[in-house]
Design an enzyme around this catalytic site. Structure first.
Site, PDB file in Angstrom:
ATOM      1  N   THR A 250       4.757   1.923 -13.820  1.00  0.00           N
ATOM      2  CA  THR A 250       3.875   2.916 -14.452  1.00  0.00           C
ATOM      3  C   THR A 250       4.827   3.357 -16.003  1.00  0.00           C
ATOM      4  O   THR A 250       6.241   3.206 -15.749  1.00  0.00           O
ATOM      5  CB  THR A 250       3.762   4.109 -13.767  1.00  0.00           C
ATOM      6  OG1 THR A 250       4.927   4.642 -13.412  1.00  0.00           O
ATOM      7  CG2 THR A 250       3.017   3.782 -12.426  1.00  0.00           C
TER       8      THR A 250
ATOM      9  N   GLU B 192       3.296  -3.144 -13.739  1.00  0.00           N
ATOM     10  CA  GLU B 192       4.491  -3.611 -13.707  1.00  0.00           C
ATOM     11  C   GLU B 192       5.511  -2.419 -14.036  1.00  0.00           C
ATOM     12  O   GLU B 192       6.419  -2.459 -15.158  1.00  0.00           O
ATOM     13  CB  GLU B 192       4.886  -4.906 -14.711  1.00  0.00           C
ATOM     14  CG  GLU B 192       3.813  -5.894 -14.344  1.00  0.00           C
ATOM     15  CD  GLU B 192       4.179  -7.374 -14.974  1.00  0.00           C
ATOM     16  OE1 GLU B 192       5.443  -7.457 -15.377  1.00  0.00           O
ATOM     17  OE2 GLU B 192       3.634  -8.248 -14.746  1.00  0.00           O
TER      18      GLU B 192
ATOM     19  N   GLY C 241       4.780   1.464  -4.089  1.00  0.00           N
ATOM     20  CA  GLY C 241       4.558   1.265  -5.575  1.00  0.00           C
ATOM     21  C   GLY C 241       5.617   1.628  -6.287  1.00  0.00           C
ATOM     22  O   GLY C 241       6.471   0.498  -6.294  1.00  0.00           O
ATOM     23  N   SER C 242       5.855   2.503  -7.031  1.00  0.00           N
ATOM     24  CA  SER C 242       6.947   3.038  -7.754  1.00  0.00           C
ATOM     25  C   SER C 242       8.228   2.749  -6.977  1.00  0.00           C
ATOM     26  O   SER C 242       9.318   2.358  -7.438  1.00  0.00           O
ATOM     27  CB  SER C 242       6.781   4.182  -8.442  1.00  0.00           C
ATOM     28  OG  SER C 242       5.627   4.036  -9.327  1.00  0.00           O
TER      29      SER C 242
ATOM     30  N   TRP D 173      -2.121  -4.859  -4.866  1.00  0.00           N
ATOM     31  CA  TRP D 173      -2.450  -4.870  -6.367  1.00  0.00           C
ATOM     32  C   TRP D 173      -1.762  -6.501  -6.969  1.00  0.00           C
ATOM     33  O   TRP D 173      -1.023  -6.461  -7.754  1.00  0.00           O
ATOM     34  CB  TRP D 173      -1.531  -3.902  -7.066  1.00  0.00           C
ATOM     35  CG  TRP D 173      -1.715  -2.247  -6.543  1.00  0.00           C
ATOM     36  CD1 TRP D 173      -0.830  -1.690  -5.856  1.00  0.00           C
ATOM     37  CD2 TRP D 173      -3.126  -1.951  -6.261  1.00  0.00           C
ATOM     38  NE1 TRP D 173      -1.302  -0.503  -5.372  1.00  0.00           N
ATOM     39  CE2 TRP D 173      -2.647  -0.636  -5.612  1.00  0.00           C
ATOM     40  CE3 TRP D 173      -4.289  -1.991  -6.505  1.00  0.00           C
ATOM     41  CZ2 TRP D 173      -3.783   0.300  -5.127  1.00  0.00           C
ATOM     42  CZ3 TRP D 173      -5.261  -1.177  -6.311  1.00  0.00           C
ATOM     43  CH2 TRP D 173      -4.991   0.148  -5.614  1.00  0.00           C
ATOM     44  N   ILE D 174      -1.989  -7.281  -5.956  1.00  0.00           N
ATOM     45  CA  ILE D 174      -1.713  -8.858  -6.494  1.00  0.00           C
ATOM     46  C   ILE D 174      -2.566  -9.414  -7.413  1.00  0.00           C
ATOM     47  O   ILE D 174      -3.843  -9.799  -7.103  1.00  0.00           O
ATOM     48  CB  ILE D 174      -1.289  -9.634  -5.149  1.00  0.00           C
ATOM     49  CG1 ILE D 174      -0.560  -8.806  -4.271  1.00  0.00           C
ATOM     50  CG2 ILE D 174      -0.809 -11.089  -5.654  1.00  0.00           C
ATOM     51  CD1 ILE D 174       0.740  -8.424  -4.752  1.00  0.00           C
ATOM     52  N   THR D 175      -2.219  -9.686  -8.685  1.00  0.00           N
ATOM     53  CA  THR D 175      -2.870 -10.518  -9.664  1.00  0.00           C
ATOM     54  C   THR D 175      -2.817 -11.774  -9.110  1.00  0.00           C
ATOM     55  O   THR D 175      -1.824 -12.283  -8.682  1.00  0.00           O
ATOM     56  CB  THR D 175      -2.299 -10.389 -10.849  1.00  0.00           C
ATOM     57  OG1 THR D 175      -2.238  -9.128 -11.416  1.00  0.00           O
ATOM     58  CG2 THR D 175      -2.964 -11.370 -12.055  1.00  0.00           C
TER      59      THR D 175
ATOM     60  N   ARG E 150     -20.181   0.012 -41.830  1.00  0.00           N
ATOM     61  CA  ARG E 150     -20.967   1.205 -41.523  1.00  0.00           C
ATOM     62  C   ARG E 150     -21.036   1.987 -42.761  1.00  0.00           C
ATOM     63  O   ARG E 150     -19.958   2.414 -43.319  1.00  0.00           O
ATOM     64  CB  ARG E 150     -20.386   1.835 -40.269  1.00  0.00           C
ATOM     65  CG  ARG E 150     -21.000   3.199 -40.028  1.00  0.00           C
ATOM     66  CD  ARG E 150     -22.251   2.998 -39.388  1.00  0.00           C
ATOM     67  NE  ARG E 150     -22.699   4.486 -39.195  1.00  0.00           N
ATOM     68  CZ  ARG E 150     -23.970   4.532 -38.603  1.00  0.00           C
ATOM     69  NH1 ARG E 150     -24.798   3.856 -38.891  1.00  0.00           N
ATOM     70  NH2 ARG E 150     -24.409   5.944 -38.353  1.00  0.00           N
TER      71      ARG E 150
ATOM     72  N   PRO F  21       0.887  -1.190  -0.004  1.00  0.00           N
ATOM     73  CA  PRO F  21      -0.080   0.054   0.060  1.00  0.00           C
ATOM     74  C   PRO F  21       0.877   1.331   0.028  1.00  0.00           C
ATOM     75  O   PRO F  21       0.341   2.168  -0.700  1.00  0.00           O
ATOM     76  CB  PRO F  21      -0.802  -0.050   1.187  1.00  0.00           C
ATOM     77  CG  PRO F  21      -0.768  -1.612   1.501  1.00  0.00           C
ATOM     78  CD  PRO F  21       0.119  -2.119   0.898  1.00  0.00           C
TER      79      PRO F  21
END
Lengths: 259, 392
Positions: free
Chosen positions: B373, B371, B140-141, B165-167, B276, B137
């Site tokens: 920014t 992964e 991050g970067s 932010w864990i996938t 279209r 939390p």
């Protein structure tokens, strides 16, 4: 148990199909070739049976050189070896000639089961499995939605319009399958790699000891006289209701032989 | 020597015959099994665990790894086009596979033989799915500021902290977790391979995201979680280098996913513009539209070329971190631009959920963030040019 699966390369389902002007046969170069979809179900069922009971799966095809891709696909799914009957003489063979050629290739190889998809997406006749069984003089269990093998007895559920019939026979037998039977597996990358090393026997008409006079376009029992593209949809008929709309509609349906 | 593969959207030059067959297999699977499910599953946030299992059975989850452990040992020149094809059908699946590779990387690249013998075959065998835990939390970067602590107690590390932010958070079978084993900044970070079933490991409810909701993202919380000390990857204090090396390869995966997403948007826009009709003809016939499509196609092709170049550097064993950062930056910015323009080409229809491009547009945004920014990518590239701020 030893299972043969007969597979056919057909034009990709979504491709525009065309006939050749020269001899009214399918233009196989006009579209990508894929394994006939129902044949994938037959391969899957054969693999499941040998996974459960042991044995080997031999995939058999008849077709031009390119049909070897379809053998390769079945091998990458897990089949053990392939037989590819390829010869110019075979071009234009009808169902009778095809069943003759396949039966000759299949006989004397000691198969317990010979499996087929119940129809091909290009010819859609659903007759070759029965013809092959007849030529081999063995039982035919067609349109199977379920197959069980117990010793020398093979039992199927034959899909019908209202449900199914349970039919059984002693091996050797021919089994054709419908799509309800299973969900064909995707090959794995390892399967693709392994397929390259699996043996594929390539046979010509003379290798297989076939009588060339019974094969090909000239021996076919029916000839295509002429063909034309389906005409574009014509404008519909508009019925104006002047109190007699119902009668007019009924008249139209009767005229078209719907009622 | 290269072998052409003619896919439905793209013709590619592949390095081997078997990689051509692999691409055909993946495209077939993606078109039949993934694309039809993507829209509804994104709407209801259904994680496609079964599709990932099927990909595992096909060998896709072990594609880049050592064949001695059951992998397929494919070069990134092959791995990335596979990810691109998956993401073209369904971005969340492409991301899942890419993250799985990322999670396997620390053990595959830094584990001892004994560690690899013990765990790697299962991890790349197709049944298991991995997660990668670096962010927190408050970190991050500035990843080196991570605070999750691991304290050696007998034969175990006792781990406490929250990963963000864990996938696959809460769904993964194993996690590569960066933890702090000492106070020495980046040199106090270590990497643990944590079993998903470890007592004391739990997850928060999935984040409610703008897009890619079929790919669960959640906090992973470690409370007195005991992790056997033999699950330490590389040396104590080497974890930050492991994490960054994993991200170099991971960024290539994200770049490939971004190209797949952009290609899907381009395909949708091209198809719509051909159908279209306005002012008596297809709108693709108007220069205003066709120039937009031309720019979109060029952006996609450029991004693809860039990730392939980086992949070839990696495959040749050369430095590829900068090239990977460039590929990630260019591909994800391209995906944002192309999906935005695809919505524009479809006009009002593009803004509705009746067409997939509004979803592509929402999904593209996350790729500029994950992964690293795109600002961090520029930092990486700038630093390599000798112009960036020195690492603290």
């Amino acid at each position: 148990m030893k299972i043969a699966v007969c597979v056919k390369q057909v034009p990709d389902t979504w491709a525009e199909k065309a006939l050749k002007a020269a001899d009214s046969t399918l233009d196989r170069d006009a579209a990508d070739g894929v394994m006939n979809e129902l044949d994938e179900y037959a391969v899957e069922e054969a693999l499941k049976l040998t996974e459960a009971h042991g044995g080997e799966v031999v995939v058999v095809t008849m077709g031009p050189e390119r049909a070897g891709e379809t053998v390769r696909k079945a091998l990458s799914m897990g089949a053990d070896s392939g037989v590819h009957l390829v010869d110019e003489t075979l071009h234009g063979s009808d169902a009778l000639a095809t069943s003759y050629a396949l039966a000759e290739v299949l006989k004397d190889r000691g198969f317990d089961l010979v499996m087929f998809g119940s129809e091909s997406t290009d010819a859609r006749m659903s007759v070759v499995p029965a013809m092959v069984a007849e030529r081999l003089g063995i039982a035919q269990l067609t349109f199977a939605q379920k197959v069980e093998v117990s010793g020398p007895t093979v039992t199927i559920q034959r899909a019908t319009e209202t449900g199914y019939d349970t039919v059984e026979a002693q091996t050797p037998a021919v089994v054709s399958v419908v799509e309800k039977i299973n969900e064909p597996r995707y090959p794995s990358f390892k399967g693709i790699m392994a397929a390259k090393k699996k043996p594929v026997e390539t046979l010509s008409v003379s290798d297989a000891g076939l009588d060339a006079a019974r094969l090909g376009l000239s021996a076919a029992w029916s000839q295509v006289e002429d063909f034309a593209a389906r005409p574009p949809k014509a404008a519909g008929t508009i019925v104006v209701d002047e109190g007699d709309g119902g009668a007019k509609l009924a008249g139209f349906l009767a005229e078209q032989k719907f009622i | 020597m290269s072998y052409p593969w003619k896919g439905r959207s793209v013709t590619r030059l592949m390095p081997t015959e078997e990689s051509v067959e692999l691409m055909a297999l993946v495209e077939d699977f993606a078109a039949s099994e993934l694309a039809p499910k993507a829209g509804p599953a994104e709407e209801s946030a259904d994680f496609p665990r079964e599709s990932l299992r099927a990909l595992g059975a096909m060998g896709i989850l072990g594609l880049p790894f050592d064949s001695a452990y059951g992998g397929a040992e494919q070069p990134y020149e092959v791995v990335l086009p596979v990810l691109e094809e998956l993401a073209r059908a369904w971005l969340s699946v492409g991301i899942s596979v890419s993250v799985h590779y990322l999670a396997c990387f620390p053990l595959a690249a830094y584990g001892t033989d004994a560690q690899r013998d013990r765990w790697l075959a299962d991890m790349v065998g197709g049944d298991l799915l991995g997660g990668y835990c670096l962010s927190e939390p408050q970190s991050g970067s500035d990843a080196a500021a991570l605070a999750t602590s691991a304290v050696l107690d007998g034969a175990d590390y006792v781990v406490n902290g929250t990963k963000a932010w864990i996938t696959h958070g809460g769904r993964a079978d194993f996690y590569s977790v960066m933890v702090r084993t000492s106070d020495h900044g980046p040199k106090g970070i270590s990497c643990l391979l944590v079993d998903g079933a470890t007592t004391g490991l739990s997850s928060a409810p999935p984040e409610r995201k703008m897009g890619a909701n079929a790919s669960p993202t959640a906090q992973v919380i470690l409370t007195d979680a005991r992790v056997p000390a033999d699950r330490l990857m590389a040396a104590e204090g080497a974890g930050f280098s492991v994490a960054l090396a994993a991200l170099d390869a991971g960024r290539l995966g994200i770049a490939a996913c971004a190209v797949g997403l952009a290609q899907a948007a381009l395909d949708a826009a091209v198809a719509y513009a051909a159908e279209r009709r306005q002012f008596g003809r297809a709108i693709s016939g108007f220069q205003g539209v066709s120039f937009m499509l031309a720019d979109m196609a060029t952006a996609v092709a450029g991004a693809r070329a860039l990730y392939l170049e980086a992949a070839r550097l990696k495959d040749a064993g050369l430095q590829f971190g900068t090239a990977a950062a460039m590929a990630k930056l260019a591909a994800t910015d391209a995906a944002m631009k192309v999906t935005t323009d695809a919505v524009q080409v479809l006009g009002g229809a593009g803004y509705t959920k009746d067409f997939p491009v509004e979803r592509y547009f929402r999904e593209a945004k996350v790729l500029q963030i994950v992964e690293g920014t795109n600002q961090v990518q520029r930092l990486v590239i700038g630093r390599a040019l000798g112009q960036g701020p020195a690492r603290q």
